[in-house]
Design a protein around this motif. Structure first.
Motif, short mmCIF file in Angstrom:
data_model
loop_
_atom_site.label_atom_id
_atom_site.label_comp_id
_atom_site.label_asym_id
_atom_site.label_seq_id
_atom_site.Cartn_x
_atom_site.Cartn_y
_atom_site.Cartn_z
N ASN A 1 68.68 57.04 13.26
CA ASN A 1 69.76 55.91 13.54
C ASN A 1 69.44 55.21 14.86
O ASN A 1 69.79 54.11 14.78
N GLN B 1 67.78 52.97 16.90
CA GLN B 1 66.72 51.93 16.63
C GLN B 1 65.79 51.85 17.82
O GLN B 1 64.60 51.52 17.77
N VAL C 1 63.22 54.34 16.81
CA VAL C 1 62.15 53.83 15.72
C VAL C 1 61.33 52.90 16.24
O VAL C 1 60.03 53.16 15.91
N GLN C 2 61.42 51.97 17.34
CA GLN C 2 60.61 51.03 17.82
C GLN C 2 59.58 51.82 18.53
O GLN C 2 58.21 51.46 18.66
#
Length: 234
Positions: free
Chosen positions: A105, A107, A110-111
């Motif tokens: 969740n 971000q 994630v990046q």
């Protein structure tokens, strides 16, 4: 880390794996090798929750997982690179990678993971906005591995990564698996290219018609007379 105990599994009540037991320790690269049809892919599908065993059990990090749904197993830290790659052809390289991070969740994380995958596979960075179907077979294999890494797994399952690849690309992908392993991710790979798989393995298992017939370090199995005669043509 992973313990498979007396696993029997198959399709439509017909077993193809018979009381198979093996393990993967933290930080290990383990190869399960054998000829086509031996049942190697079935084992990985069962570990990742796509198939349910008839009997036996599977434990990961001390917890039993053989009755859990596949998405829960991903959350626990197991990612699966399927045979045949199965990338999303109409989606971009970047979007394929982001699909691998659907359980995360944060971000910013994630990046960060995306940047790490692009560092590992510069060719994917170059093709970030291309459709996955336009990539070569080797590039699609890199993408499938990168997608699995986006889930930040503790253990990655790699199914027949050499299938359909040129020898030079097989060598490149094997190097990548060793690099992933050096960074602390355990690897369980199944492969019919016996020599290549055992050369990079800490330990290996020989699977023949659904049963493990030999096990040992990669080096021990390469010196095993049965392996030499049956698989290496020596």
């Amino acid at each position: 880390m992973l313990r498979v105990d007396k696993l029997t599994v198959g399709y439509d009540s017909v077993p193809v794996i018979f009381e198979v037991s093996f393990s993967v320790n933290e930080g290990e690269l383990v190869s399960v090798v054998g000829s086509n049809g031996a049942g190697k892919s079935t084992i990985l599908k069962t570990v990742s929750g796509l198939l349910k065993p008839f009997s036996g059990k599977i434990e990961f990090m001390g917890k039993r997982i053989d009755q859990l749904p596949a998405h829960e197993i991903v959350k626990m830290g197991i990612a699966h690179v399927p045979e045949g790659r199965h990338v999303f052809g109409k989606m971009s390289v970047k979007d394929n990678l982001l699909m691998g991070a659907y359980t995360i969740n944060d971000q910013s994380q994630v990046q960060k993971f995306l940047a790490e995958v692009f560092e590992l596979f510069p060719r994917l960075k170059e093709r970030e906005y291309q459709k996955a179907e336009t990539l070569s077979g080797g590039e699609q294999q890199m993408l499938a591995i990168g997608r699995a890494l986006m889930a930040k797994p503790k253990l990655i399952l790699v199914d027949e990564m050499s299938l359909g690849l040129m020898p030079i690309m097989v060598d490149r992908v094997l190097e990548v698996l060793k690099e992933i392993n050096r960074k602390g991710v355990a690897v369980l790979m199944v492969e019919q290219k016996v020599q290549e798989a055992l050369e990079i393995a800490d330990r290996g298992y020989i699977l023949q018609t659904g049963r493990i017939i030999a096990e040992g370090t990669g080096r021990e199995l390469l010196e095993n007379e049965l392996v030499k005669k049956a698989y290496l043509g020596i």
